[in-house]
Design a protein around this motif. Structure first.
Motif, mmCIF file in Angstrom:
data_model
loop_
_atom_site.group_PDB
_atom_site.id
_atom_site.type_symbol
_atom_site.label_atom_id
_atom_site.label_comp_id
_atom_site.label_asym_id
_atom_site.label_seq_id
_atom_site.Cartn_x
_atom_site.Cartn_y
_atom_site.Cartn_z
ATOM 1 N N GLU A 254 0.833 -1.213 0.000
ATOM 2 C CA GLU A 254 0.000 0.000 0.000
ATOM 3 C C GLU A 254 0.864 1.258 0.000
ATOM 4 O OE1 GLU A 254 -2.471 -0.503 3.386
ATOM 5 O OE2 GLU A 254 -3.677 -2.105 2.480
ATOM 6 N N GLN A 255 1.920 1.249 0.802
ATOM 7 C CA GLN A 255 2.809 2.406 0.848
ATOM 8 C C GLN A 255 3.476 2.657 -0.500
ATOM 9 O OE1 GLN A 255 5.551 1.761 4.103
ATOM 10 N NE2 GLN A 255 3.874 1.291 5.512
ATOM 11 N N ALA A 256 3.730 1.568 -1.247
ATOM 12 C CA ALA A 256 4.369 1.700 -2.560
ATOM 13 C C ALA A 256 3.358 1.991 -3.664
ATOM 14 C CB ALA A 256 5.146 0.424 -2.882
ATOM 15 N N GLY A 257 2.066 2.001 -3.316
ATOM 16 C CA GLY A 257 1.031 2.247 -4.316
ATOM 17 C C GLY A 257 0.822 1.061 -5.239
ATOM 18 N N LEU A 258 1.075 -0.140 -4.727
ATOM 19 C CA LEU A 258 0.966 -1.357 -5.521
ATOM 20 C C LEU A 258 -0.023 -2.326 -4.887
ATOM 21 C CD1 LEU A 258 4.795 -1.997 -6.043
ATOM 22 C CD2 LEU A 258 3.237 -0.991 -7.720
ATOM 23 N N THR A 259 -0.607 -3.177 -5.705
ATOM 24 C CA THR A 259 -1.358 -4.301 -5.170
ATOM 25 C C THR A 259 -0.366 -5.391 -4.769
ATOM 26 O OG1 THR A 259 -1.587 -5.413 -7.301
ATOM 27 C CG2 THR A 259 -3.275 -3.778 -6.728
ATOM 28 N N MET A 260 -0.832 -6.366 -4.019
ATOM 29 C CA MET A 260 0.055 -7.461 -3.628
ATOM 30 C C MET A 260 0.602 -8.223 -4.840
ATOM 31 S SD MET A 260 0.595 -7.849 -0.273
ATOM 32 C CE MET A 260 0.519 -9.572 0.286
ATOM 33 N N PRO A 261 -0.232 -8.588 -5.843
ATOM 34 C CA PRO A 261 0.337 -9.241 -7.028
ATOM 35 C C PRO A 261 1.381 -8.388 -7.737
ATOM 36 C CG PRO A 261 -2.019 -9.605 -6.947
ATOM 37 C CD PRO A 261 -1.710 -8.591 -5.887
#
Length: 337
Positions: A260-267
């Motif tokens: 979330e901090q990186a602005g990414l989803t887990m996949p």
């Protein structure tokens, strides 16, 4: 769109997110859905497709051929593999003998409706066939124009060195290795990657999401979601069990705030992580639904900062398998038939 990387020490480029149809085509999903997913991959900028004759006992190659019908051949990079038993599984329907390799390439080209494949891969190492015989057969296939490049899958550092030396003697390049690699499974980092970097061999990694565990959808102490890979014997349920432990699943949950901090989803985080390794040319992804690819392709071109990579290591401390001995346990010591 998806970025491209060179495959090994060659001038051949592949999409760094590559579509693989191991547990989907002719197995997990119906053909119409599989074809729609391939079209979604193309729309997302993926031009590289990986299959094998053993997937769904040759049917996966046929589904891929149907899905790619009408596409410009020169704009595609198509990979397949040989080694595992196919057909009626007779005594020569397995391994890397000259007979099985030549029967294999002819069968794959017929099913894929192609004149050549871009990359032909030894799906495992064959301890029962002299390596010289195997590499000579690959050399002949390259000279005949039936495969442009040769790769392997799950070979050890020593096997890569021997295969690379023979390939050079025979006048062709060994450009790739296809191992399992993810945040949770890092056994190639100790020996295989350093040897590959020295030899000019790239990794095309499978299961970058650890069979879906790194999506975060499996929760410790909770039943697995209905319809997930962990419940479906046809879609790799046996492979996922090694990760379905509460300590592993708990550690994976610690990745969610980092994503979330990186602005990414887990996949996206999982796929971007393997692509941070400069020896990785491509991450193999599969999909049972077209919309899944719209998410995963956004991992292409993402740079993970050193602090984030360190935080990932901290989150997964104690549950990562990074023992190089694991690379010696993949290829069967004897053929299955």
């Amino acid at each position: 769109m998806v970025n491209y990387r060179y495959l090994g020490n060659s001038g051949f480029k592949v999409s760094e997110i590559t579509y693989g149809n191991w547990v989907t085509h002719a197995s997990q999903v119906e053909n119409d859905a599989a074809i729609a997913t391939v079209h979604a991959a193309l729309d997302a900028g993926i031009t590289t497709f990986d299959t094998a004759d053993t997937y769904a006992n040759t049917a996966a190659e046929e589904v891929l051929a149907e899905a790619l019908k009408g596409q410009r051949r020169e704009g595609l990079e198509i990979f397949t593999k040989v080694y595992f038993p196919i057909g009626p599984m007779g005594p020569n329907d397995h391994g890397l003998s000259r007979k099985h390799i030549l029967d294999g390439i002819h069968g794959s080209l017929r099913r894929l409706n192609l004149d050549y494949v871009d990359l032909y891969q030894a799906h495992r190492y064959d301890y029962e066939t002299p390596l010289e015989e195997t590499m000579q057969a690959f050399a002949d296939i390259v000279r005949q124009g039936k495969a442009l490049y040769i790769g392997v899958s799950e070979w050890t550092a020593e096997q890569l060195r021997e295969g690379h030396a023979l390939a050079r003697q025979l006048g062709f390049q060994l450009v790739s290795n296809q191992p399992q690699y993810s945040m949770l499974h890092r056994v190639i980092e100790g020996k295989v990657v350093p040897a590959s970097e020295e030899l000019g061999i790239s990794q095309i990694v499978w299961s970058p999401m650890a069979q879906g565990v790194l999506s975060g959808k499996y929760l410790p102490g909770q039943p697995v979601p209905e319809g997930s890979r962990a419940t479906d014997e046809k879609s790799g349920a046996t492979f996922i069990q090694r990760f379905m432990k509460d300590d592993v699943l708990t550690a994976v949950q610690r990745l969610k705030p980092l994503a979330e901090q990186a602005g990414l989803t887990m996949p996206q985080l999982a796929i971007a992580w393997v692509l941070q390794n400069p020896n990785v040319a491509a991450a193999l992804v599969g999909a049972s639904r077209p919309e899944q690819l719209a998410d995963t392709v956004k991992a292409s071109g993402v740079t993970l900062e050193p602090d984030l990579l360190a935080a990932i290591d901290d989150a997964l401390a104690g549950v990562v398998n990074d023992d190089p001995a694991g690379t010696y346990e993949v290829s069967p010591q004897t053929r299955l038939v």
